[in-house]
Design a protein around this motif. Structure first.
Motif, mmCIF file in Angstrom:
data_model
loop_
_atom_site.group_PDB
_atom_site.id
_atom_site.type_symbol
_atom_site.label_atom_id
_atom_site.label_comp_id
_atom_site.label_asym_id
_atom_site.label_seq_id
_atom_site.Cartn_x
_atom_site.Cartn_y
_atom_site.Cartn_z
ATOM 1 N N MET A 1 0.835 -1.185 0.000
ATOM 2 C CA MET A 1 0.000 0.000 0.000
ATOM 3 C C MET A 1 0.871 1.237 0.000
ATOM 4 O O MET A 1 1.864 1.300 0.709
ATOM 5 C CB MET A 1 -0.866 0.010 1.258
ATOM 6 N N GLY A 2 0.468 2.211 -0.743
ATOM 7 C CA GLY A 2 1.176 3.472 -0.745
ATOM 8 C C GLY A 2 0.875 4.261 0.515
ATOM 9 O O GLY A 2 -0.036 3.937 1.274
ATOM 10 N N MET A 8 -5.326 6.921 4.598
ATOM 11 C CA MET A 8 -6.779 6.836 4.465
ATOM 12 C C MET A 8 -7.328 5.646 5.250
ATOM 13 O O MET A 8 -8.397 5.741 5.863
ATOM 14 C CB MET A 8 -7.181 6.737 3.002
ATOM 15 N N LEU A 9 -6.610 4.553 5.226
ATOM 16 C CA LEU A 9 -7.043 3.361 5.950
ATOM 17 C C LEU A 9 -7.089 3.613 7.445
ATOM 18 O O LEU A 9 -8.003 3.150 8.127
ATOM 19 C CB LEU A 9 -6.121 2.179 5.624
ATOM 20 N N LYS A 10 -6.142 4.379 7.970
ATOM 21 C CA LYS A 10 -6.130 4.693 9.400
ATOM 22 C C LYS A 10 -7.440 5.337 9.825
ATOM 23 O O LYS A 10 -7.950 5.066 10.908
ATOM 24 C CB LYS A 10 -4.979 5.638 9.741
ATOM 25 N N ILE A 16 -14.491 -0.238 9.036
ATOM 26 C CA ILE A 16 -14.365 -1.464 8.250
ATOM 27 C C ILE A 16 -14.448 -2.686 9.147
ATOM 28 O O ILE A 16 -15.156 -3.658 8.850
ATOM 29 C CB ILE A 16 -13.047 -1.448 7.439
ATOM 30 N N VAL A 17 -13.742 -2.648 10.277
ATOM 31 C CA VAL A 17 -13.764 -3.779 11.219
ATOM 32 C C VAL A 17 -15.163 -3.942 11.816
ATOM 33 O O VAL A 17 -15.670 -5.071 11.931
ATOM 34 C CB VAL A 17 -12.683 -3.622 12.311
#
Length: 110
Positions: A1-2, A8-10, A16-17
């Motif tokens: 992942m970049g 963004m995932l943070k 999501i979880v």
């Protein structure tokens, strides 16, 4: 992942979880495996476990210790009413943001 994807995932990983747990109860490794199957291949397992501790402390999940065939009991997480409320809020926020981003991406056209 970049780096941009990581950042963004943070900001979205909790939602999501919670969405994964809305489908069915799961333990940490199952959640990590599910995320990896969905393309989050660089996700570190420790990140998920730290998140699970945080959402447990915030009272968003119920935890049951289930015997394991391989070692100590597993903590199985299931979404409770507070977690469902938080997930609903996540989806409302997500919808708002994606609508605005689509407008920006489309050059401001509605």
């Amino acid at each position: 992942m970049g780096n941009q994807m990581t950042e963004m995932l943070k900001g979205t990983l909790e939602g999501i979880v919670l969405a994964i747990l809305a489908r069915r109860p799961a333990y940490g490794y199952e959640i990590t495996a599910s995320l990896r199957e969905q393309g989050f291949t660089d996700l570190v397992e420790g990140t998920v476990y730290a998140l699970l501790i945080r959402i447990e402390r915030r009272g968003l999940v119920d935890v049951e210790k289930v015997p394991s065939e391989k070692g100590p009991p597993r903590k199985v997480y299931s979404l409770n009413a507070d977690g469902r409320d938080q997930l609903d809020e996540f989806w409302r926020t997500w919808s708002f943001l994606t609508e605005r981003l689509e407008q920006l991406h489309g050059g401001g056209r509605s």
